[in-house]
Motif scaffolding. Structure first.
Motif, short mmCIF file in Angstrom:
data_model
loop_
_atom_site.label_atom_id
_atom_site.label_comp_id
_atom_site.label_asym_id
_atom_site.label_seq_id
_atom_site.Cartn_x
_atom_site.Cartn_y
_atom_site.Cartn_z
N MET A 123 -9.68 3.02 0.48
CA MET A 123 -9.12 3.06 1.79
C MET A 123 -8.59 4.61 2.02
O MET A 123 -7.31 4.79 2.00
N HIS A 142 -8.96 -0.85 -3.40
CA HIS A 142 -7.97 0.08 -3.48
C HIS A 142 -8.45 1.53 -3.33
O HIS A 142 -7.94 2.44 -2.64
N GLU A 150 -1.09 3.08 -3.78
CA GLU A 150 -0.96 2.04 -4.49
C GLU A 150 -1.71 1.12 -4.89
O GLU A 150 -2.66 0.74 -4.00
N CYS A 205 -4.94 5.76 -0.24
CA CYS A 205 -3.69 4.75 -0.50
C CYS A 205 -3.47 5.07 -2.12
O CYS A 205 -3.94 5.22 -2.73
N CYS A 212 -3.87 -1.92 -4.66
CA CYS A 212 -3.80 -3.00 -3.82
C CYS A 212 -4.86 -3.67 -3.57
O CYS A 212 -5.10 -4.30 -2.70
N HIS A 220 0.71 -1.34 0.05
CA HIS A 220 -0.15 0.10 0.08
C HIS A 220 1.17 1.45 0.19
O HIS A 220 2.05 1.12 0.16
CU LIG Z 1 -3.86 0.16 -0.55
#
Ligand SMILES: [Cu+2]
Length: 394
Positions: free
Chosen positions: A249, A246, A240, A238, A242, A203
């Protein structure tokens, strides 16, 4: 200088200055949106902003020089005025000039950039430390000096609105997808060190107003620090890719003056004592079902769906499933430790003991799964303690 030359130089200078002023001042005022880089609220973000502005003005000056030379040649030395192209093919002096000047400019810009970078990496002298762990798809914050820790996930309103079947218009939710249930609360005017890691995939913890972004990598601890100047609410995400959620978050940082931060830490400690007591008492089935319904909606429904119907093939249905109606110990194990090779992740660190017990009781008695089983928070606590003992045993 000839009159025509002077006019062209003045026009080129004016054009470049107008373009830069437009970018930095006029466009944001007209549109209400910052087009230029924002200044942020920390010493790090301020140094990035200043560096960016220095480089921008260097570019403006170079732009003035290049465009002046270009338009002077195009307009004043055009063929129709009787000019002929030069025939030389090599000039050592010109080559030395156009190599040495850019090198000097780059070195001059590298000095403040390197200084800022070195300062960014130096977390020494921090007055408090927060450990940040990324999970699919929530953040865990541990205040190492205050004995406070909690999980921060997407807020209930955004989470409901993002489910298509809810029929809620996302635009009607304030700070849609940018709000969390438990924001990270920090004091202002204090050097705070962050230890950043992850427990499943990579992340990246990113709040633009702080002026940096750090990858959260399983098995690695990355360091970063901040010192926030102004109280306020700063939002991030976040950064990245993920997994499935994703985009759901977010990160919210609330910066408070020291006295308010101290009051907040006292409140948190009192709350965690209450939670401890709640965890240790016996719950009725009705209480667990009621709490379990909201835990299920926040943590489980995005994969297993709101009515437990699942989303085949990745997310099995819970309604009538062998796991949710089979032996309770096996069900507890899957929820706590996940199932290798599937999308089911381990929830033992991502939910409290009470939340896990409630979610288990709910899924074993909802969607037509009438097992009548009740899983007490205390049972989960005991299993968690046993597991921890086994893991730390020599
Ligand atoms: Cu993430």
């Amino acid at each position: 200088m000839k009159k025509e030359n002077t006019v062209i130089v003045v026009l080129a200078v004016l054009a470049a200055v107008i373009a830069a002023t437009w970018l930095v001042l006029v466009a944001p005022a007209l549109t209400g949106n910052e087009i230029n880089m924002t200044r942020g609220v920390t010493s790090t973000s301020a140094s990035h902003y200043n560096l960016h502005m220095i480089v921008l003005w260097v570019c403006v000056i170079i732009g003035i020089g290049v465009f002046t030379a270009m338009f002077t040649s195009i307009v004043l030395h055009r063929k129709s005025r009787g000019h002929k192209a030069a025939t030389f093919s090599h000039s050592t002096l010109a080559e030395i000039i156009w190599t040495v000047i850019p090198v000097l400019i780059l070195v001059a810009m590298a000095v403040p950039a390197t200084t800022a970078l070195i300062k960014m990496e130096d977390s020494s002298g921090a007055e408090m430390t927060v450990k940040i762990t990324g999970f699919q798809w929530r953040w865990k914050y541990e205040y190492l000096d205050h004995d406070i820790s909690f999980i921060s996930a997407l807020d209930t309103a955004s989470n409901a609105a993002r489910q298509l079947e809810s029929g809620i218009e996302p635009a009607s939710v304030e700070n849609y997808l940018l709000d969390v249930d438990h924001p990270l609360v920090l004091p202002i005017g204090k050097k705070i060190k962050f230890l950043i890691t992850a427990d499943d995939v990579i992340h990246s913890w990113w709040v633009p107003a702080l002026g940096w972004k750090r990858d959260a990598i399983p098995g690695f601890v990355n360091e970063a620090w901040t010192n926030i100047d102004e109280p306020g609410t700063y939002r991030g995400q976040c950064a990245e890719l993920c997994g499935k959620d994703h985009g759901f978050m977010p990160i919210v940082v609330i910066a408070l003056p020291q006295a308010e931060f101290d009051a907040w830490t006292r409140q948190q400690l009192a709350d965690s004592q209450n939670q401890q007591q709640e965890m240790e008492r016996l719950w009725t089935k009705q209480e667990l079902m009621q709490h379990g319904e909201s835990v299920y909606a926040n943590a489980c429904a995005s994969c297993h769906q709101s009515e437990g119907q699942g989303l085949t093939p990745a997310f099995p249905a819970l309604a009538g499933s062998k796991v949710a109606t089979g032996p309770v110990d096996a069900h507890i194990d899957i929820v706590m430790n996940g199932r290798a090779g599937t999308a089911m992740s381990a929830w033992r660190e991502k939910l409290s003991e009470t939340d896990i017990a409630a979610a288990l009781t709910y899924t074993r008695n909802a969607f037509g799964n009438d097992t009548g089983d009740v899983v007490q928070p205390l049972t989960i606590t005991k299993i968690k303690r046993q597991n921890t003992k086994q893991e730390t045993a020599p």
